[in-house]
Design a protein around this motif. Structure first.
Motif, PDB file in Angstrom:
ATOM      1  N   ILE A  40      13.517  -6.217  -0.238  1.00 12.03           N
ATOM      2  CA  ILE A  40      12.775  -6.076  -1.503  1.00 12.03           C
ATOM      3  C   ILE A  40      11.472  -5.323  -1.272  1.00 12.03           C
ATOM      4  N   ARG A  41      10.761  -5.644  -0.197  1.00 11.09           N
ATOM      5  CA  ARG A  41       9.506  -4.944   0.099  1.00 11.09           C
ATOM      6  C   ARG A  41       9.747  -3.442   0.288  1.00 11.09           C
ATOM      7  N   SER A  42      10.824  -3.108   0.958  1.00  9.65           N
ATOM      8  CA  SER A  42      11.144  -1.691   1.163  1.00  9.65           C
ATOM      9  C   SER A  42      11.393  -0.990  -0.169  1.00  9.65           C
ATOM     10  N   GLN A  43      12.149  -1.647  -1.046  1.00  9.14           N
ATOM     11  CA  GLN A  43      12.466  -1.043  -2.345  1.00  9.14           C
ATOM     12  C   GLN A  43      11.229  -0.929  -3.223  1.00  9.14           C
ATOM     13  N   VAL A  44      10.356  -1.919  -3.150  1.00  7.14           N
ATOM     14  CA  VAL A  44       9.116  -1.889  -3.929  1.00  7.14           C
ATOM     15  C   VAL A  44       8.224  -0.741  -3.465  1.00  7.14           C
ATOM     16  N   LEU A  45       8.121  -0.537  -2.160  1.00  8.39           N
ATOM     17  CA  LEU A  45       7.304   0.558  -1.630  1.00  8.39           C
ATOM     18  C   LEU A  45       7.832   1.920  -2.084  1.00  8.39           C
ATOM     19  N   THR A  73       0.852  -1.192   0.000  1.00 10.47           N
ATOM     20  CA  THR A  73       0.000   0.000   0.000  1.00 10.47           C
ATOM     21  C   THR A  73       0.885   1.237   0.000  1.00 10.47           C
ATOM     22  N   SER A  74       0.578   2.173  -0.926  1.00 10.12           N
ATOM     23  CA  SER A  74       1.404   3.379  -1.040  1.00 10.12           C
ATOM     24  C   SER A  74       0.564   4.552  -1.524  1.00 10.12           C
ATOM     25  N   ASN A  75       0.911   5.744  -1.038  1.00 10.06           N
ATOM     26  CA  ASN A  75       0.295   6.975  -1.557  1.00 10.06           C
ATOM     27  C   ASN A  75       0.774   7.200  -2.983  1.00 10.06           C
ATOM     28  N   LEU A  76      -0.090   7.804  -3.797  1.00 11.48           N
ATOM     29  CA  LEU A  76       0.313   8.194  -5.145  1.00 11.48           C
ATOM     30  C   LEU A  76       1.061   9.522  -5.077  1.00 11.48           C
ATOM     31  N   GLN A  77       1.923   9.721  -6.042  1.00 13.18           N
ATOM     32  CA  GLN A  77       2.736  10.928  -6.076  1.00 13.18           C
ATOM     33  C   GLN A  77       1.858  12.154  -6.325  1.00 13.18           C
ATOM     34  N   ASP A  78       2.004  13.164  -5.474  1.00  9.45           N
ATOM     35  CA  ASP A  78       1.257  14.426  -5.602  1.00  9.45           C
ATOM     36  C   ASP A  78      -0.248  14.182  -5.711  1.00  9.45           C
ATOM     37  N   SER A  79      -0.765  13.298  -4.842  1.00 12.79           N
ATOM     38  CA  SER A  79      -2.182  12.951  -4.917  1.00 12.79           C
ATOM     39  C   SER A  79      -2.684  12.578  -3.521  1.00 12.79           C
ATOM     40  N   VAL A  80      -4.029  12.715  -3.350  1.00 13.46           N
ATOM     41  CA  VAL A  80      -4.640  12.292  -2.093  1.00 13.46           C
ATOM     42  C   VAL A  80      -5.022  10.811  -2.146  1.00 13.46           C
ATOM     43  N   HIS A  81      -4.903  10.209  -3.306  1.00 10.90           N
ATOM     44  CA  HIS A  81      -5.261   8.802  -3.490  1.00 10.90           C
ATOM     45  C   HIS A  81      -4.082   7.888  -3.147  1.00 10.90           C
ATOM     46  N   ASN A  90      10.065 -10.346 -14.900  1.00 15.90           N
ATOM     47  CA  ASN A  90       8.808  -9.603 -14.907  1.00 15.90           C
ATOM     48  C   ASN A  90       8.193  -9.540 -13.514  1.00 15.90           C
ATOM     49  N   VAL A  91       7.379  -8.518 -13.319  1.00 12.83           N
ATOM     50  CA  VAL A  91       6.535  -8.416 -12.135  1.00 12.83           C
ATOM     51  C   VAL A  91       5.094  -8.376 -12.613  1.00 12.83           C
ATOM     52  N   TYR A  92       4.236  -9.181 -11.988  1.00 11.60           N
ATOM     53  CA  TYR A  92       2.825  -9.255 -12.374  1.00 11.60           C
ATOM     54  C   TYR A  92       1.950  -8.804 -11.211  1.00 11.60           C
ATOM     55  N   PHE A  93       0.837  -8.176 -11.543  1.00 13.34           N
ATOM     56  CA  PHE A  93      -0.110  -7.747 -10.515  1.00 13.34           C
ATOM     57  C   PHE A  93      -1.097  -8.886 -10.237  1.00 13.34           C
ATOM     58  N   THR A  94      -1.225  -9.242  -8.981  1.00 13.25           N
ATOM     59  CA  THR A  94      -2.251 -10.192  -8.578  1.00 13.25           C
ATOM     60  C   THR A  94      -3.441  -9.465  -7.958  1.00 13.25           C
ATOM     61  N   ASN A  95      -3.261  -8.185  -7.675  1.00 14.59           N
ATOM     62  CA  ASN A  95      -4.310  -7.347  -7.135  1.00 14.59           C
ATOM     63  C   ASN A  95      -3.938  -5.892  -7.403  1.00 14.59           C
ATOM     64  N   PHE A  96      -4.923  -5.053  -7.724  1.00 19.66           N
ATOM     65  CA  PHE A  96      -4.610  -3.650  -8.042  1.00 19.66           C
ATOM     66  C   PHE A  96      -5.829  -2.806  -7.690  1.00 19.66           C
ATOM     67  N   ILE A  97      -5.716  -2.036  -6.622  1.00 21.61           N
ATOM     68  CA  ILE A  97      -6.838  -1.209  -6.151  1.00 21.61           C
ATOM     69  C   ILE A  97      -6.358   0.236  -5.991  1.00 21.61           C
ATOM     70  N   VAL A  98      -7.154   1.163  -6.493  1.00 28.57           N
ATOM     71  CA  VAL A  98      -6.873   2.597  -6.326  1.00 28.57           C
ATOM     72  C   VAL A  98      -8.003   3.191  -5.480  1.00 28.57           C
ATOM     73  N   GLN A  99      -7.638   3.911  -4.427  1.00 26.07           N
ATOM     74  CA  GLN A  99      -8.646   4.545  -3.554  1.00 26.07           C
ATOM     75  C   GLN A  99      -8.282   6.004  -3.292  1.00 26.07           C
TER      76      GLN A  99
END
Length: 206
Positions: A149-154, A114-122, A197-206
């Motif tokens: 790896i988790r730290s770098q991904v975040l 889970t991460s904030n988007l750049q310059d966004s409230v989402h 490759n990296v694949y998404f198994t879940n992708f949610i934007v809020q």
């Protein structure tokens, strides 16, 4: 008269001696060099092994060694690892022409990111899995250094903009960025990346 003849033959003898020395020198050098090389190989000075056979470096897995999912056939038949059964009769699953040359191994990261988007409230929440065409050592390295790896991904996700999360092309850019992030950690820790490759198994934007 005899003196004149001796004077004429003297230079010829001198030339023949020089010729023998010049021809003999490479033979002597070749003999001593060859001997030194043989001695050096026996003493272990030189390491003679084909390229890509370093036991510390993961190897590419050919398609024939790919671990394929076992399918349940009628009558309770099960496919064996490395070749799924067809109809429960132990026949290998047919493979078409083309496709990847090397096998693909996958590793799903256990927890979502889970991460904030750049310059966004989402913010975004994603689940990812990585793939590699190399042997199990790459997956073992990922498990060993999963915290780093988790730290770098975040951190890489923190560079994601709103424009990227709403388009297919933008999501592919995120995938590329995450793959580079994972490989950067593996290269730093193990000297070898290996993630393709990296694949998404879940992708949610809020």
């Amino acid at each position: 008269m005899a003196d004149k003849t001796d004077a004429q033959t003297a230079p010829a003898k001198g030339k023949s001696k020089k010729l023998m020395i010049i021809l003999g020198l490479p033979i002597v050098l070749l003999g001593t060099g060859g001997g030194a090389a043989v001695y050096g190989m026996q003493a272990g000075w030189f390491s003679v092994k084909p390229a890509g056979t370093d036991s510390n470096e993961p190897r590419l897995l050919p398609k024939s060694e790919e671990k394929r999912a076992a399918l349940k056939g009628e009558g309770g038949g099960h496919g064996e690892e490395g070749g799924a059964s067809e109809g429960g009769h132990g026949k290998p699953t047919p493979k078409g022409e083309g496709g990847d040359k090397y096998a693909s191994s996958y590793y799903p990261m256990e927890k979502e990111f889970t991460s904030n988007l750049q310059d966004s409230v989402h913010f975004i929440q994603v689940g990812i899995a990585v793939s590699t065409p190399y042997d199990e050592r790459v997956l073992e390295n990922i498990k060993t250094h999963e915290i780093a790896i988790r730290s770098q991904v975040l951190m890489a996700l923190g560079e994601t903009s709103e424009d990227e999360v709403f388009t297919a092309e933008g999501k592919r850019h995120i995938q590329d960025r995450l793959a580079k992030a994972v490989n950067a950690v593996l290269k730093e820790k193990e000297g070898f990346g290996g993630v393709s490759n990296v694949y998404f198994t879940n992708f949610i934007v809020q």
